[in-house]
Design a protein around this motif. Structure first.
Motif, PDB file in Angstrom:
ATOM      1  N   ASP A 164       1.651   1.173  17.931  1.00 38.83           N
ATOM      2  CA  ASP A 164       0.525   0.239  18.008  1.00 38.83           C
ATOM      3  C   ASP A 164      -0.238   0.213  16.679  1.00 38.83           C
ATOM      4  N   LEU A 165      -0.397   1.390  16.063  1.00 39.00           N
ATOM      5  CA  LEU A 165      -1.081   1.466  14.771  1.00 39.00           C
ATOM      6  C   LEU A 165      -0.280   0.750  13.687  1.00 39.00           C
ATOM      7  N   TRP A 166       1.039   0.928  13.705  1.00 36.33           N
ATOM      8  CA  TRP A 166       1.897   0.272  12.707  1.00 36.33           C
ATOM      9  C   TRP A 166       1.820  -1.248  12.839  1.00 36.33           C
ATOM     10  N   GLU A 167       1.743  -1.715  14.086  1.00 33.18           N
ATOM     11  CA  GLU A 167       1.620  -3.156  14.296  1.00 33.18           C
ATOM     12  C   GLU A 167       0.265  -3.666  13.799  1.00 33.18           C
ATOM     13  N   THR A 168      -0.767  -2.833  13.930  1.00 36.40           N
ATOM     14  CA  THR A 168      -2.099  -3.226  13.469  1.00 36.40           C
ATOM     15  C   THR A 168      -2.201  -3.220  11.953  1.00 36.40           C
ATOM     16  N   VAL A 169      -1.622  -2.194  11.311  1.00 37.93           N
ATOM     17  CA  VAL A 169      -1.651  -2.091   9.840  1.00 37.93           C
ATOM     18  C   VAL A 169      -0.211  -1.926   9.333  1.00 37.93           C
TER      19      VAL A 169
ATOM     20  N   ILE B 216      -9.752   0.834  14.161  1.00 37.86           N
ATOM     21  CA  ILE B 216      -8.934   2.044  14.320  1.00 37.86           C
ATOM     22  C   ILE B 216      -9.513   2.935  15.409  1.00 37.86           C
ATOM     23  N   ALA B 217     -10.840   3.014  15.480  1.00 42.03           N
ATOM     24  CA  ALA B 217     -11.493   3.842  16.504  1.00 42.03           C
ATOM     25  C   ALA B 217     -11.144   3.339  17.907  1.00 42.03           C
TER      26      ALA B 217
ATOM     27  N   LYS C 276      -2.812  -4.167   4.140  1.00 43.42           N
ATOM     28  CA  LYS C 276      -3.562  -4.426   5.374  1.00 43.42           C
ATOM     29  C   LYS C 276      -4.549  -3.304   5.662  1.00 43.42           C
ATOM     30  N   VAL C 277      -4.182  -2.066   5.324  1.00 39.28           N
ATOM     31  CA  VAL C 277      -5.066  -0.920   5.557  1.00 39.28           C
ATOM     32  C   VAL C 277      -6.364  -1.074   4.768  1.00 39.28           C
ATOM     33  N   ALA C 278      -6.255  -1.602   3.563  1.00 36.05           N
ATOM     34  CA  ALA C 278      -7.438  -1.741   2.710  1.00 36.05           C
ATOM     35  C   ALA C 278      -8.460  -2.688   3.315  1.00 36.05           C
ATOM     36  N   ARG C 279      -8.013  -3.601   4.201  1.00 38.97           N
ATOM     37  CA  ARG C 279      -8.920  -4.597   4.768  1.00 38.97           C
ATOM     38  C   ARG C 279      -9.312  -4.316   6.213  1.00 38.97           C
ATOM     39  N   ILE C 280      -8.731  -3.281   6.811  1.00 37.55           N
ATOM     40  CA  ILE C 280      -9.009  -3.004   8.219  1.00 37.55           C
ATOM     41  C   ILE C 280     -10.348  -2.290   8.371  1.00 37.55           C
TER      42      ILE C 280
ATOM     43  N   ALA D  50       2.540   7.279   3.931  1.00 36.35           N
ATOM     44  CA  ALA D  50       1.316   7.860   4.491  1.00 36.35           C
ATOM     45  C   ALA D  50       1.322   7.825   6.014  1.00 36.35           C
ATOM     46  N   LEU D  51       1.939   6.815   6.595  1.00 38.40           N
ATOM     47  CA  LEU D  51       1.986   6.694   8.055  1.00 38.40           C
ATOM     48  C   LEU D  51       2.773   7.845   8.680  1.00 38.40           C
ATOM     49  N   LEU D  52       3.713   8.403   7.940  1.00 40.08           N
ATOM     50  CA  LEU D  52       4.532   9.501   8.462  1.00 40.08           C
ATOM     51  C   LEU D  52       3.730  10.786   8.622  1.00 40.08           C
ATOM     52  N   GLU D  53       2.590  10.900   7.951  1.00 40.30           N
ATOM     53  CA  GLU D  53       1.782  12.116   8.037  1.00 40.30           C
ATOM     54  C   GLU D  53       0.989  12.205   9.334  1.00 40.30           C
TER      55      GLU D  53
END
Length: 348
Positions: free
Chosen positions: A183-188, A202-203, A193-197, A168-171
Motif C-alpha cells: 500500500d505504501l509503494w502504491e502511495t509513493v 503516511i500517518a 513522489k516521496v518529496a511531495r507527500i 530506501a523502501l527495502l529498509e
C-alpha cells in the motif's frame, strides 16, 4: 499366468494427446490409437477401449499409466476401468525388453506398459477412487503451495526493481509481500513522489494497517534518502564497452538517439531507430527530460526544435544526442563537469 478374460491397455499420456495400445490376455495386439486431450477425446478413448476389446464391463480392462492422478486417470476410473500406476524408473527398465537404444517413443511406451502389466502386475499399483474430501484437501494444498511459490517469485522481482531505483523502501520491511508495504509503494511509487507527500498521509496509512514500530516522520526520513542515479548506472551496466572506447557512434546506435533517414527521389523521411537497447533508450529519455528542465542550453535546443515542428520525442532524442557528444568529448579529454562553468556558458 495371465487372465485370458482380461485385456490390457497402456496409456502414454501427454499434454495435448494420449497414445493408447491394447492387447489381449495372450499379448496379441488388438488395437492402437491416439486421442486428443479434452472431454470429448477422453470419452472417445473409453468408448474405443470397450468397443475394440469386446468387454462387457469396464473392470475387464486393465489400464497401465505412469501418472497416478489427473483427468485421464479420473475419466477411466469413473467408467469402471482398473487403472494401475507404475514408477517412471521402473518403466525405463521394462522398456529395455523392447529396445536397448533407450530412445523414447510414444507408441513403444504404450506397448511396454500394456505388456508389463500383463506379465508383471505386481510391479504396478492399483489405483482406487479417493474420498471427495481427500481430493478437495489435496487440491487446496497444491493451490496453497503454488500460490506460495508465486508470491516468492513476485516479491523477488519486486526486491530487484526496488534495489535498482528505490532501495530506501527495502529498509522498512523484510517481507516485501506485507500488505502495508504494498500500500505504501502504491502511495509513493518513486523517490520524487516521496518529496511531495504529506506526513499526515503516511500517518493515516500506518494507522490503517496498525503499524506502530515507527511513526510517519521516521518513514519519511528513510524514504527521503538520496536515490540512485539511474541514467549513469544504466549506461555503465549496458554500454560499458562503448563508453570505455569513447565510441560516440556506437553509443548513438545503442541508445536509439541516432535517427534513421529514408531517402527516395525528392522525399526525405527521418524516423526513430527501433533497433536499440530498450533500457539505454529509456535512460537517455529521462536524461534529456531532466536536462531540459534543469539546463538552459538543453532547454533552448528543445524549444528551437519544437518551434521547427519536431515532435516531443524527436526533440528529446536530439537533446540526448548532444549530451552524449558532450559526455564522449569530456571522457576523451579527461575534463570534469563544472556546473558553475556550464551555467556561465549557457548565459552567454
Amino acid at each position: 499366468m495371465t487372465d485370458q478374460r482380461h485385456c490390457y491397455a497402456g496409456v502414454d499420456w501427454a499434454s495435448e494427446s494420449h497414445h493408447v495400445f491394447l492387447t489381449d490376455g495372450d499379448g496379441r495386439k488388438i488395437g492402437e490409437r491416439v486421442f486428443r486431450h479434452g472431454g470429448e477425446g477422453l470419452a472417445e478413448m473409453a468408448a474405443w477401449l470397450m468397443a475394440t476389446s469386446g468387454a462387457i464391463e469396464g473392470d475387464e480392462i486393465q489400464v497401465a499409466i505412469e501418472v497416478p492422478h489427473g483427468p485421464v486417470v479420473e475419466t477411466l476410473m469413473e467408467r469402471g476401468f482398473k487403472v494401475h500406476a507404475i514408477n517412471p524408473k521402473q518403466m525405463d527398465r521394462f522398456r529395455d525388453r523392447f529396445t536397448l537404444a533407450g530412445a523414447k517413443d510414444d507408441s513403444r511406451d504404450a506397448e511396454v506398459m500394456a505388456s508389463a502389466l500383463r506379465t508383471d502386475p505386481r510391479c504396478f499399483r492399483l489405483l482406487a477412487v479417493a474420498d471427495p474430501v481427500v481430493i478437495e484437501l489435496r487440491e487446496w494444498s497444491r493451490i496453497a503451495e503454488d500460490l506460495s511459490a508465486e508470491r516468492n517469485r513476485l516479491t523477488n522481482r519486486m526486491r530487484e526493481q526496488l534495489w535498482r531505483y528505490f532501495p530506501a523502501l527495502l529498509e522498512l520491511e523484510n517481507d516485501l509481500g506485507a500488505e502495508w508495504l504494498l500500500d505504501l509503494w502504491e502511495t509513493v511509487p518513486t523517490p520524487d513522489k516521496v518529496a511531495r507527500i504529506r506526513e499526515a498521509t503516511i500517518a493515516k496509512l500506518l494507522k490503517r494497517h496498525r503499524i506502530r514500530r515507527f511513526d510517519a516522520a521516521r518513514v519519511l526520513d528513510i524514504l527521503r534518502q538520496p536515490p540512485l542515479k539511474v541514467v549513469l548506472a544504466t549506461l555503465l551496466a549496458e554500454a560499458f564497452d562503448a563508453l570505455q572506447r569513447r565510441d560516440y557512434a556506437a553509443l548513438r546506435s545503442l541508445t536509439g538517439v541516432a535517427p534513421v533517414t529514408k531517402r527516395s527521389g525528392k522525399s526525405c523521411i527521418v524516423v526513430r531507430r527501433q533497433a536499440c537497447h530498450d533500457r539505454l533508450a529509456n535512460a537517455m529519455y529521462h536524461w534529456a527530460r531532466v536536462a531540459v528542465q534543469r539546463d538552459l542550453r538543453s532547454r533552448l535546443k528543445y524549444a528551437a526544435l519544437r518551434s521547427r515542428g519536431h515532435g516531443h520525442g524527436r526533440a528529446l532524442r536530439s537533446v540526448a544526442d548532444r549530451l552524449l557528444a558532450v559526455a564522449c568529448a569530456m571522457l576523451k579529454t579527461g575534463t570534469t563537469f563544472d556546473p558553475s562553468l556550464a551555467a556561465q556558458k549557457s548565459a552567454c
